[in-house]
Each structure stands twice: as structure tokens, then as C-alpha cells.
Design an enzyme around this catalytic site. Structure first.
Site, mmCIF file in Angstrom:
data_model
loop_
_atom_site.group_PDB
_atom_site.id
_atom_site.type_symbol
_atom_site.label_atom_id
_atom_site.label_comp_id
_atom_site.label_asym_id
_atom_site.label_seq_id
_atom_site.Cartn_x
_atom_site.Cartn_y
_atom_site.Cartn_z
ATOM 1 C CB CYS A 280 -0.858 -0.038 1.370
ATOM 2 S SG CYS A 280 -2.319 1.413 1.194
ATOM 3 C CG ASP B 181 -7.103 -1.179 -5.731
ATOM 4 O OD1 ASP B 181 -7.723 -0.201 -5.211
ATOM 5 O OD2 ASP B 181 -5.753 -1.324 -5.344
ATOM 6 C CG HIS C 259 -6.170 -1.456 -2.152
ATOM 7 N ND1 HIS C 259 -5.023 -0.857 -2.918
ATOM 8 C CD2 HIS C 259 -5.494 -1.119 -0.898
ATOM 9 C CE1 HIS C 259 -4.148 -0.033 -2.116
ATOM 10 N NE2 HIS C 259 -4.497 -0.219 -0.720
#
Length: 286
Positions: free
Chosen positions: A166, A222, A254
Site C-alpha cells: 500500500c 481495486d 486492494h
């Protein structure tokens, strides 16, 4: 592959093992509660874990270091934490990577700005901490982390790699541009187009300049990093000569590697770990 959710070979959980397992309820960032039942706990069999301090100028930043037992030297894998900081999930990931044969170290890249694990939500984390963490600071901290491990005879300093998740995934792209001496980078769902006052360049901006081969691992579902972002990034990567590439798992979202969250996708996470190991092996002689 790693052995997870284990009890020691003698059937007992020693004190260090107890600390690891207790951390499943006490070591996660407040903003990620409640923890999903899929959360993985990796024991300390065959590895040695310790909290260390990395000198950076006049400062010392905390880091979590995990090394396989044995003489080594082992290929190095620096871990860049996700937006929730150096919490239990990242520490557990470090233990998993160590069980794959890596000398692993994860610095707390938010240390000077505050403890995000005690903040309640992403908006608060962004406003109070992340918005103040500059690319220059992060790159310097990662440089210092690699310098710190030079004293260890167990670290193979000719095999330095970096992985991030991330926020840490974007960090990997940017650091790979900053330090062309590392062998590889692996970016799990790191933002590709985002910029800010403290991070004035996006991953897409620097993609053609890369010399380090970076493997991007992304989820097709995502909503934050779209297929358009991925296509644009690959187009820019193709302008350069780094040999970087992106793999997209169509059914993954995600955070698909984050086993403590509902976004966890075991199939994609397993395949991504295999791809990471293959990527490092492929480029170890670069």
C-alpha cells in the site's frame, strides 16, 4: 513455503511464542479493528526476531528484524509498512519472509511524526502523520537501514531487495529510483498516480527512469488503483530499460495480501508470494 499458525515442535508454546500470538489481539493498529478470522500468526521456529534501533543522523528509529537461524549470509529484504504502520501484520509478514530464507528488516518510517497504531481511522492517520512524511525522509531512513545491517555477517549485502505494501508499495517504486544499487523491488498495490506536498512525484512520473527491476502486484477489483492507472504505469515502464513489470490478479481487491482484513484473497496472496521469490531469484545476479 512458510509454516503458519503453529505450535512449537515439543507441543508447547514458550514465552516468546506466547508474545507473538498475544500480539494478534494487542499489536494491530486501532484503525484496522476488528481483525478478520483469517489473520495469520507465524511462529518463531527456525528464525530469530528482535526489535532494533537504526541510527539516522542524530535520531534512532525503531525497526523489526527477523533472521533465519544458521550461518547465512541471507539475501536482504527490507519491508516498507502499509499506511497503518509497523503493526502486527507487518511484523508477521517479516517472520514469513524470514522463513523463506531472507534477512528481513522493517523500519518504522513514521517514527518522527507519530504512532499511527494508536489513531482511530485512515483520515486521522493521513492528517496527523502521513501528510508530514516526506519522500526525502523515507529514502534517508531506508538508506540508513541498509547501512545498519552491514555490521551483520548474516546479511548478504550483494543481494539487497525491498518490498512494500500500500503506502509502502509506492515507497518501493520511489526508493528503487533513488537507490539503483538494490537488486529488486516488489510493490504490493502501491498507489501509482498519487502526489502530495510531501511526495511531489508519483510512481508513474519516475517509471521511465528506473534502473532497478520492480515487480508490481495489484488487484483487478481495486477501486483506488484502477486498470487505467496500471496500464499507464506499464506504458511508462516500457519507455525505460529496468525490466519492471506488473501482475494483476483480476479477482483480488486492494489489500489482498492483508490476511487480517476482509479484502484478503488467499489465492492471490499465495501466488504473489511465489512471484516475489521467483523475482528475487531471477535478478540476484543482476
Amino acid at each position: 513455503m512458510t509454516d503458519q499458525n503453529e505450535i512449537g515442535k515439543d507441543g508447547q508454546i514458550d514465552r516468546r511464542e506466547f508474545v507473538v500470538k498475544t500480539a494478534l489481539t494487542t499489536g494491530f493498529a486501532l484503525a484496522v479493528m476488528p481483525i478478520a478470522h483469517s489473520a495469520i500468526s507465524t511462529n518463531l521456529s527456525g528464525i530469530e526476531a528482535s526489535d532494533v534501533l537504526v541510527p539516522v543522523g542524530k535520531d534512532k528509529i525503531p525497526a523489526y528484524q527477523v533472521i533465519p537461524t544458521g550461518n547465512g549470509p541471507f539475501p536482504v529484504l527490507v519491508v516498507c509498512h502499509e499506511i497503518f504502520g509497523l503493526h502486527e501484520h507487518i511484523r508477521d509478514v517479516c517472520r514469513r519472509f524470514a522463513k523463506e530464507g531472507f534477512f528481513v528488516i522493517a523500519p518504522n518510517l513514521y517514527y518522527r511524526q507519530g504512532d499511527v497504531t494508536k489513531l482511530n481511522d485512515i483520515q486521522e492517520i493521513m492528517a496527523k502523520v502521513v501528510s508530514k512524511v516526506t519522500t526525502a525522509q523515507v529514502n534517508a531512513d531506508l538508506d540508513a537501514t541498509l547501512n545498519f545491517i552491514t555490521a551483520s555477517k548474516k546479511a548478504n549485502l550483494t543481494q539487497k531487495n525491498i518490498v512494500g505494501f500500500c503506502w509502502g508499495g509506492k515507497t518501493v517504486w520511489l526508493y528503487a529510483r533513488h537507490n539503483p544499487e538494490i537488486k529488486t523491488g516488489i510493490a504490493f498495490y502501491g498507489p501509482l498516480s498519487s502526489k502530495s506536498a510531501v511526495q511531489p512525484q508519483s510512481a508513474i512520473d519516475i517509471a521511465p527512469e528506473l534502473k532497478v527491476p520492480v515487480l508490481g502486484l495489484y488487484g483487478g477489483k481495486d477501486k483506488y488503483i484502477t486498470w487505467d492507472h496500471v496500464a499507464q504505469m506499464q506504458k511508462e515502464l516500457d519507455k525505460g530499460k529496468s525490466g519492471s513489470k506488473i501482475i494483476v490478479y483480476p479477482e483480488a481487491d486492494h489489500g489482498f495480501f492483508a490476511d487480517y482484513r476482509e479484502s484478503y484473497n488467499k489465492k492471490a496472496a499465495t501466488e504473489a508470494l511465489e512471484q516475489l521469490i521467483l523475482w528475487v531469484r531471477k535478478h540476484k545476479g543482476r
